[in-house]
Each structure stands twice: as structure tokens, then as C-alpha cells.
Design a protein around this motif. Structure first.
Motif, PDB file in Angstrom:
ATOM      1  N   PRO A 260       0.812  -1.227   0.000  1.00  0.00           N
ATOM      2  CA  PRO A 260       0.000   0.000   0.000  1.00  0.00           C
ATOM      3  C   PRO A 260       0.846   1.279   0.000  1.00  0.00           C
ATOM      4  O   PRO A 260       0.526   2.239  -0.707  1.00  0.00           O
ATOM      5  CB  PRO A 260      -0.818  -0.116   1.296  1.00  0.00           C
ATOM      6  N   THR A 261       1.937   1.281   0.747  1.00  0.00           N
ATOM      7  CA  THR A 261       2.808   2.456   0.784  1.00  0.00           C
ATOM      8  C   THR A 261       3.487   2.665  -0.560  1.00  0.00           C
ATOM      9  O   THR A 261       3.573   3.802  -1.049  1.00  0.00           O
ATOM     10  CB  THR A 261       3.852   2.298   1.901  1.00  0.00           C
ATOM     11  N   LEU A 262       3.946   1.595  -1.176  1.00  0.00           N
ATOM     12  CA  LEU A 262       4.585   1.704  -2.485  1.00  0.00           C
ATOM     13  C   LEU A 262       3.605   2.214  -3.537  1.00  0.00           C
ATOM     14  O   LEU A 262       3.959   3.037  -4.380  1.00  0.00           O
ATOM     15  CB  LEU A 262       5.168   0.355  -2.899  1.00  0.00           C
ATOM     16  N   VAL A 263       2.364   1.749  -3.477  1.00  0.00           N
ATOM     17  CA  VAL A 263       1.335   2.217  -4.411  1.00  0.00           C
ATOM     18  C   VAL A 263       1.054   3.700  -4.192  1.00  0.00           C
ATOM     19  O   VAL A 263       0.957   4.475  -5.146  1.00  0.00           O
ATOM     20  CB  VAL A 263       0.044   1.376  -4.260  1.00  0.00           C
ATOM     21  N   ALA A 264       0.952   4.104  -2.940  1.00  0.00           N
ATOM     22  CA  ALA A 264       0.656   5.507  -2.628  1.00  0.00           C
ATOM     23  C   ALA A 264       1.757   6.432  -3.127  1.00  0.00           C
ATOM     24  O   ALA A 264       1.476   7.475  -3.737  1.00  0.00           O
ATOM     25  CB  ALA A 264       0.464   5.684  -1.126  1.00  0.00           C
TER      26      ALA A 264
ATOM     27  N   GLY B 246      -6.272  -3.309   8.593  1.00  0.00           N
ATOM     28  CA  GLY B 246      -5.407  -2.140   8.447  1.00  0.00           C
ATOM     29  C   GLY B 246      -4.691  -2.124   7.114  1.00  0.00           C
ATOM     30  O   GLY B 246      -4.549  -1.077   6.476  1.00  0.00           O
ATOM     31  N   TRP B 247      -4.251  -3.294   6.648  1.00  0.00           N
ATOM     32  CA  TRP B 247      -3.565  -3.389   5.361  1.00  0.00           C
ATOM     33  C   TRP B 247      -4.521  -3.041   4.221  1.00  0.00           C
ATOM     34  O   TRP B 247      -4.169  -2.304   3.311  1.00  0.00           O
ATOM     35  CB  TRP B 247      -3.011  -4.805   5.188  1.00  0.00           C
ATOM     36  N   VAL B 248      -5.762  -3.543   4.292  1.00  0.00           N
ATOM     37  CA  VAL B 248      -6.758  -3.264   3.252  1.00  0.00           C
ATOM     38  C   VAL B 248      -7.146  -1.798   3.262  1.00  0.00           C
ATOM     39  O   VAL B 248      -7.294  -1.172   2.203  1.00  0.00           O
ATOM     40  CB  VAL B 248      -7.994  -4.191   3.414  1.00  0.00           C
ATOM     41  N   VAL B 249      -7.295  -1.200   4.442  1.00  0.00           N
ATOM     42  CA  VAL B 249      -7.627   0.225   4.529  1.00  0.00           C
ATOM     43  C   VAL B 249      -6.503   1.061   3.910  1.00  0.00           C
ATOM     44  O   VAL B 249      -6.761   1.994   3.146  1.00  0.00           O
ATOM     45  CB  VAL B 249      -7.884   0.647   5.995  1.00  0.00           C
ATOM     46  N   ALA B 250      -5.261   0.729   4.220  1.00  0.00           N
ATOM     47  CA  ALA B 250      -4.128   1.455   3.643  1.00  0.00           C
ATOM     48  C   ALA B 250      -4.099   1.297   2.125  1.00  0.00           C
ATOM     49  O   ALA B 250      -3.840   2.272   1.403  1.00  0.00           O
ATOM     50  CB  ALA B 250      -2.820   0.971   4.259  1.00  0.00           C
ATOM     51  N   LEU B 251      -4.367   0.112   1.630  1.00  0.00           N
ATOM     52  CA  LEU B 251      -4.388  -0.112   0.188  1.00  0.00           C
ATOM     53  C   LEU B 251      -5.529   0.659  -0.474  1.00  0.00           C
ATOM     54  O   LEU B 251      -5.361   1.233  -1.550  1.00  0.00           O
ATOM     55  CB  LEU B 251      -4.499  -1.607  -0.130  1.00  0.00           C
ATOM     56  N   ALA B 252      -6.687   0.697   0.173  1.00  0.00           N
ATOM     57  CA  ALA B 252      -7.822   1.450  -0.374  1.00  0.00           C
ATOM     58  C   ALA B 252      -7.499   2.942  -0.417  1.00  0.00           C
ATOM     59  O   ALA B 252      -7.845   3.631  -1.384  1.00  0.00           O
ATOM     60  CB  ALA B 252      -9.079   1.188   0.459  1.00  0.00           C
ATOM     61  N   MET B 253      -6.846   3.450   0.611  1.00  0.00           N
ATOM     62  CA  MET B 253      -6.466   4.868   0.613  1.00  0.00           C
ATOM     63  C   MET B 253      -5.462   5.148  -0.499  1.00  0.00           C
ATOM     64  O   MET B 253      -5.507   6.205  -1.128  1.00  0.00           O
ATOM     65  CB  MET B 253      -5.851   5.242   1.965  1.00  0.00           C
TER      66      MET B 253
ATOM     67  N   ALA C 270      -5.141   3.521  -3.330  1.00  0.00           N
ATOM     68  CA  ALA C 270      -5.735   3.318  -4.658  1.00  0.00           C
ATOM     69  C   ALA C 270      -6.832   4.331  -4.981  1.00  0.00           C
ATOM     70  O   ALA C 270      -7.296   4.386  -6.109  1.00  0.00           O
ATOM     71  CB  ALA C 270      -6.300   1.909  -4.749  1.00  0.00           C
ATOM     72  N   ARG C 271      -7.209   5.115  -3.990  1.00  0.00           N
ATOM     73  CA  ARG C 271      -8.264   6.111  -4.199  1.00  0.00           C
ATOM     74  C   ARG C 271      -7.828   7.111  -5.258  1.00  0.00           C
ATOM     75  O   ARG C 271      -6.654   7.420  -5.410  1.00  0.00           O
ATOM     76  CB  ARG C 271      -8.527   6.829  -2.867  1.00  0.00           C
ATOM     77  N   SER C 272      -8.799   7.640  -5.984  1.00  0.00           N
ATOM     78  CA  SER C 272      -8.461   8.601  -7.040  1.00  0.00           C
ATOM     79  C   SER C 272      -7.909   9.879  -6.432  1.00  0.00           C
ATOM     80  O   SER C 272      -8.281  10.277  -5.334  1.00  0.00           O
ATOM     81  CB  SER C 272      -9.688   8.911  -7.895  1.00  0.00           C
ATOM     82  N   ARG C 273      -7.049  10.521  -7.165  1.00  0.00           N
ATOM     83  CA  ARG C 273      -6.401  11.737  -6.694  1.00  0.00           C
ATOM     84  C   ARG C 273      -7.390  12.825  -6.737  1.00  0.00           C
ATOM     85  O   ARG C 273      -7.598  13.753  -6.297  1.00  0.00           O
ATOM     86  CB  ARG C 273      -5.221  12.093  -7.585  1.00  0.00           C
TER      87      ARG C 273
ATOM     88  N   ASN D 220      -2.392  11.912   0.339  1.00  0.00           N
ATOM     89  CA  ASN D 220      -2.362  11.427   1.718  1.00  0.00           C
ATOM     90  C   ASN D 220      -1.376  10.276   1.901  1.00  0.00           C
ATOM     91  O   ASN D 220      -1.591   9.395   2.717  1.00  0.00           O
ATOM     92  CB  ASN D 220      -3.769  11.008   2.152  1.00  0.00           C
ATOM     93  N   LYS D 221      -0.264  10.312   1.172  1.00  0.00           N
ATOM     94  CA  LYS D 221       0.695   9.203   1.241  1.00  0.00           C
ATOM     95  C   LYS D 221       1.325   9.054   2.620  1.00  0.00           C
ATOM     96  O   LYS D 221       1.662   7.954   3.025  1.00  0.00           O
ATOM     97  CB  LYS D 221       1.750   9.318   0.149  1.00  0.00           C
ATOM     98  N   GLY D 222       1.456  10.127   3.368  1.00  0.00           N
ATOM     99  CA  GLY D 222       1.966  10.031   4.732  1.00  0.00           C
ATOM    100  C   GLY D 222       1.018   9.257   5.637  1.00  0.00           C
ATOM    101  O   GLY D 222       1.449   8.440   6.457  1.00  0.00           O
ATOM    102  N   SER D 223      -0.259   9.492   5.474  1.00  0.00           N
ATOM    103  CA  SER D 223      -1.261   8.757   6.250  1.00  0.00           C
ATOM    104  C   SER D 223      -1.261   7.282   5.884  1.00  0.00           C
ATOM    105  O   SER D 223      -1.413   6.419   6.754  1.00  0.00           O
ATOM    106  CB  SER D 223      -2.655   9.342   5.997  1.00  0.00           C
ATOM    107  N   VAL D 224      -1.103   6.997   4.608  1.00  0.00           N
ATOM    108  CA  VAL D 224      -1.045   5.602   4.162  1.00  0.00           C
ATOM    109  C   VAL D 224       0.163   4.916   4.799  1.00  0.00           C
ATOM    110  O   VAL D 224       0.055   3.791   5.289  1.00  0.00           O
ATOM    111  CB  VAL D 224      -0.981   5.513   2.623  1.00  0.00           C
ATOM    112  N   LEU D 225       1.292   5.599   4.823  1.00  0.00           N
ATOM    113  CA  LEU D 225       2.505   5.037   5.417  1.00  0.00           C
ATOM    114  C   LEU D 225       2.301   4.738   6.903  1.00  0.00           C
ATOM    115  O   LEU D 225       2.644   3.655   7.386  1.00  0.00           O
ATOM    116  CB  LEU D 225       3.684   5.981   5.235  1.00  0.00           C
ATOM    117  N   VAL D 226       1.717   5.678   7.627  1.00  0.00           N
ATOM    118  CA  VAL D 226       1.515   5.491   9.071  1.00  0.00           C
ATOM    119  C   VAL D 226       0.539   4.351   9.347  1.00  0.00           C
ATOM    120  O   VAL D 226       0.793   3.500  10.205  1.00  0.00           O
ATOM    121  CB  VAL D 226       1.043   6.811   9.726  1.00  0.00           C
ATOM    122  N   ILE D 227      -0.567   4.316   8.610  1.00  0.00           N
ATOM    123  CA  ILE D 227      -1.547   3.243   8.809  1.00  0.00           C
ATOM    124  C   ILE D 227      -0.931   1.901   8.448  1.00  0.00           C
ATOM    125  O   ILE D 227      -1.098   0.903   9.158  1.00  0.00           O
ATOM    126  CB  ILE D 227      -2.829   3.515   7.997  1.00  0.00           C
TER     127      ILE D 227
END
Length: 63
Positions: free
Chosen positions: A23-27, A51-58, A60-63, A34-41
Motif C-alpha cells: 500500500p505504501t509503495l502504491v501511494a 489495516g492493510w486493506v484500509v491502507a491499500l484502499a487509501m 488506490a483512491r483517485s487523486r 495522503n501518502k503520509g497517512s497511508v505510510l503510518v496506517i
């Protein structure tokens, strides 16, 4: 223990760590705002599947 077994363990650990931080690499790759939030989550809650799925969803969300 042979050296082949030790190198297999290192490669296996690397694969697990990369999979954990997908998820962090995708972000960072997509440049989401919100890549910092993805990294922290991902770092603190990624061990749970939710938590992993939530981070991945964040990530993959559209910009």
C-alpha cells in the motif's frame, strides 16, 4: 545449514517486507496527497488484515 538455506531466508524476508508495504509503495508511486497517512496506517496497523486493506484502499483512491 548450507549457504543456500540462509540466502533463501533473506530473500523470503525481503518478499514478505515488500508485500507488507505494497500500500505504501502504491501511494508513493501514484503520488496520492495522503501518502503520509497511508505510510503510518500501513506501518502501525498493516499487521492486521483490515489495516492493510484500509491502507491499500487509501492508496488506490483517485487523486
Amino acid at each position: 545449514m548450507s549457504s543456500d538455506t540462509g540466502s533463501f531466508g533473506v530473500v523470503g524476508l525481503l518478499v514478505v517486507v515488500l508485500a507488507y508495504f505494497i500500500p505504501t509503495l502504491v501511494a508513493f508511486g501514484r503520488g496520492v496527497p495522503n501518502k503520509g497517512s497511508v505510510l503510518v496506517i500501513n506501518l502501525f496497523l498493516g499487521w492486521s488484515v483490515v489495516g492493510w486493506v484500509v491502507a491499500l484502499a487509501m492508496a488506490a483512491r483517485s487523486r
